[in-house]
Structure formats: C-alpha cells, structure tokens
Design a protein around this motif. Structure first.
Motif, PDB file in Angstrom:
ATOM      1  N   ARG A 213     -51.857 -18.721  13.542  1.00  0.00           N
ATOM      2  CA  ARG A 213     -52.508 -18.019  12.434  1.00  0.00           C
ATOM      3  C   ARG A 213     -52.569 -16.517  12.705  1.00  0.00           C
ATOM      4  NH1 ARG A 213     -57.204 -21.393   9.347  1.00  0.00           N
ATOM      5  NH2 ARG A 213     -56.057 -23.341   9.087  1.00  0.00           N
ATOM      6  N   GLU A 354     -60.639 -17.869  15.063  1.00  0.00           N
ATOM      7  CA  GLU A 354     -59.660 -18.220  16.100  1.00  0.00           C
ATOM      8  C   GLU A 354     -60.173 -17.874  17.493  1.00  0.00           C
ATOM      9  OE1 GLU A 354     -56.960 -19.976  15.172  1.00  0.00           O
ATOM     10  OE2 GLU A 354     -57.974 -19.838  13.231  1.00  0.00           O
ATOM     11  N   TRP A 426     -56.346 -21.840   3.922  1.00  0.00           N
ATOM     12  CA  TRP A 426     -56.863 -21.189   5.128  1.00  0.00           C
ATOM     13  C   TRP A 426     -58.326 -20.848   4.947  1.00  0.00           C
ATOM     14  CZ3 TRP A 426     -53.657 -17.207   8.260  1.00  0.00           C
ATOM     15  CH2 TRP A 426     -52.532 -17.839   8.824  1.00  0.00           C
TER      16      TRP A 426
END
Length: 426
Positions: A213, A354, A426
């Motif tokens: 990502r 993340e 997302w």
C-alpha cells in the motif's frame, strides 16, 4: 477530562505552534526576497549566483535539511520515547526562530531556514506519530484532521499577524511571538505527555519500504510533492512580488489573505473529511483531493483575467488599491484548501494504519516524509527558474499538471495491483 484527552490537546498545541511558525515564513517570503536582494549574492567575491537559484534556495535549504533529518529522527522516535524526541525538537525550533532576528543576508537566511527545517520535521513526525498511536483505527483520520486543523488555525492567525506586524514594526516582534509559542509547547509536552513504552528494535524502514500500500501511494505522493511545493509556495510570492517579476505587487497584509484563504477552508474541512475517510476508506479521498487541487492550480494565473471579466473591485477598505485579480486569487486559494482537505488526513491515516500494524509508526511517517522530499527540494529550484526565465504563470501550469499526472498514475497502479474496486475499498 481524562489523561488521554490531555495528551491529545498537548499534541494539538504542538501542531498550533509549528503551524504558526511555518506559515509566518511562507507569508514573509516575498518580503525577504525584496529585503535581502537575492541578485547580489556572490561566492567569495568571485562570481554572483543567479537570483532564481537563491530564491529557490530560500525554500530548498529548508526542505533539504528536512530530507536529511527524516531518517534519524523517525528511527529515534521508534527506538526511544517519542515524547522526549518531540520535546527536544521543539526546543531546537525555539532556538531557530530566535535566530531569524539577526538575519541580514540571503546566506544567513538560508542557514537558519535549514535549522528550522530540522525542527519542523521532527515536531511533525513525532506529534503525528503520537496522535496516530493514541487513536483507535476508526477515529484515526478524524484525530489527525483535528491535529491538522490546529495547525491551520495557527496558520490563519500567523498569516494575518505576520502581514500586519511586518508592515508596522518589521521582523523582530513577529519572531518574538513565535519563540514564546514554541517555548510554551515545549514545556506543555514535557509536563503532560505520558511515557512512550513502544520500542522498535532494528530498522523498521526496511520492511515498510516494501509495503504494497505504501508503494502504491508513493506513485502519487512523489509527484504531488512537486505540485504542492510549487503552488503553496508561489501563491503568496505571486501575490507579493513586483510586477516586473510577474507578480501582483500586493502589500504584506493583502498577501496574507491569499494564504489565509487556503488554511481557513482546510481547517474547516479536515476534521469532517478525515471522519468520512475513516468511514469510507482512504484511496478515494486521496484521488479526488489531488485531482481537484491540480485543476484549481491551473486556474491561478488567470486570476487577473477572471477579475477583469467579472468587473470585480480593484480597491478594498484597509487594504487599499489592489487589482481585480485579488478576489479571484483569494477564492482559488480557498478552493486549493478544500481540495487538499480531502487528500491530507486520508493520506496520513493510511501511513499511520500501516505503521501501527507493522510496529513502526514513526518510521511509516518518516517514509511519507521521504517520499515528499525529492519533489519539495527540486520544486522550488524549478519554480525559481520558471519564474525568472519562462514566466510566473508556468509555475502554476507545471504544478497543476504534476498533480494530475500524480493522481492518474496512482489510479492506474491501484487498479492494476488491487483491482477496480480498490478505490473505494482502501
């Protein structure tokens, strides 16, 4: 008020102080260009450096220092206590802003701007890392939006005060205010932030740099950095520099309104757009915000033509005589703020997601900063060259086009790697 809320407010105060100092320098950049006379800079008396390069270095010196500082500061934030690192860089920022008072040449200005760049980078990395770490996933972009809104509120106040104070008193009182704000933020974080027990061994940049990502959004962010650096830096320059160099020659107070418009709309929208991206995903907001930003940037050089076509006023109370371009420029600047309010909290939350999942949130934000740096270093040099050698309008044409190529590349890679539904998933 619980302990967690106190920590958020301390971090919001940090964002406020940092935003105030940062925007003050942006607002006064055209005044420094006029006051320091970049055309007269020589190296050891042997040759004179071109004005375009020196004007570019006024910003590139800042961003180059930021680039160098990102990795060690982000590593220190993950390896040690983020609060301690934050207090240290806030203290450094206090010193840096005090050093702007004796600046009397382009070279000294560039040097102090570099020191400011280290402090701004460290404060941004640590404050956003702590906000992301303290937040639950479902409220992360909303809290980041609130933190950014604090910075934008400071930007509004700083722009208005910088223009008004400079026109009346000069540079010194402006920096005295910044030094006091930075000192208050330093003491507040030292007193109220809890110990950060997160410790990451090794070098988390390595794993995060290969995160799919992060690699996908990198295709957008690396290009978008050029766009935002050019447009955000050159809107006040365009408003303030003389007509001989392609500007509108507005006084500092009028220039501050062009800066305030972007910050005000961004401040109003970010908490809401951040909450929406928490609910509906990050990628769509990045795509829409970046695309609209590019389209609005392309329109900035047409402010005089728009004002003339609409027969808008050329003089205003307090501000005095300006030109019909003033209201269109302020309006377009406000639209830039709206567009970026869609992109920014969604992008930041994605990196926080993340980084938190991988145990290296400061390093994740560090990668985000590193992706920005090449464009933000090259952008001002390109802008200085375009301004002096091609024409002021080409700064905005190149900036807008780069934003559009960035969102289109992002969309193509996103769909190729994650499928056609990824834009809304997302």
């Amino acid at each position: 008020m619980n302990r967690n809320s106190i920590q958020f407010y301390a971090l919001y105060l940090t964002r406020f102080a940092g935003g105030y100092g940062f925007i003050t320098l942006i607002t006064l950049l055209s005044d420094y260009i006029d006051a320091l006379d970049p055309t007269s800079v020589s190296v050891f008396g042997l040759f004179t450096v071109g004005a375009g390069f020196i004007v570019g270095m006024y910003t590139t010196g800042f961003t180059a220092a930021q680039t160098i500082a990102v990795v060690p500061l982000a590593w220190a934030g993950d390896r040690f206590d983020k609060g301690d690192v934050l207090v240290g860089v806030l203290a450094l920022g206090t010193v840096a802003y005090a050093l702007f008072v004796p600046v009397d040449s382009s070279l000294s200005f560039i040097g102090v701007r570099a020191l400011q760049g280290v402090a701004v980078t460290g404060a941004g990395l640590m404050s956003l890392s702590l906000v992301g770490e303290l937040s639950a996933v479902g409220s992360r972009a909303n809290n980041i939006g609130k933190a950014n809104a604090s910075a934008f509120a400071a930007s509004i106040l700083g722009s208005l005060l910088a223009g008004a104070l400079y026109d009346t008193f000069g540079f010194t009182p402006i920096f005295a205010i910044i030094v006091v704000l930075m000192a208050i933020a330093t003491v507040t974080c030292w007193l109220f932030l809890d110990d950060d027990d997160t410790r990451v061994r090794g070098f988390p940049f390595t794993d995060l740099a290969l995160n799919r990502r992060i690699l996908t959004i990198a295709t957008f962010r690396a290009q978008y950095a050029v766009a935002v650096t050019l447009v955000r830096t050159w809107v006040p320059i365009y408003a303030g520099v003389s007509a001989a160099t392609g500007g509108l020659a507005y006084a500092s107070l009028a220039v501050s309104f062009t800066v305030v418009a972007e910050k005000f709309t961004n401040m109003l929208c970010q908490p809401r757009t951040g909450a929406l991206s928490d609910r509906y995903g990050r990628a769509l907001f990045v795509f829409v915000g970046g695309g609209v930003y590019g389209l609005v940037a392309l329109a900035v050089p047409f402010s005089p033509a728009i004002g003339t076509a609409l027969a808008l006023p050329a003089a205003f109370p307090i501000l005095g005589p300006l030109s019909p371009a003033f209201l269109p420029l302020v309006g377009l600047s406000g639209l830039l703020g709206v567009a970026d309010s869609f992109r920014e909290p969604a992008s930041m939350a994605l990196f926080a997601d993340e980084g938190t999942d991988s145990g290296g949130v400061a390093s994740s934000f560090g990668i985000r900063e590193l992706l920005w740096r090449p464009g933000s270093v090259v952008g001002p040099l390109l802008g200085g060259w375009l301004m002096y050698e091609v024409g002021m309008e080409w700064v905005f044409f190149v900036g807008g086009a780069t934003a559009l190529t960035g969102v289109l590349t992002f969309l193509a890679v996103l769909v190729y790697d994650f499928g056609p539904g990824a834009l809304t998933e997302w």
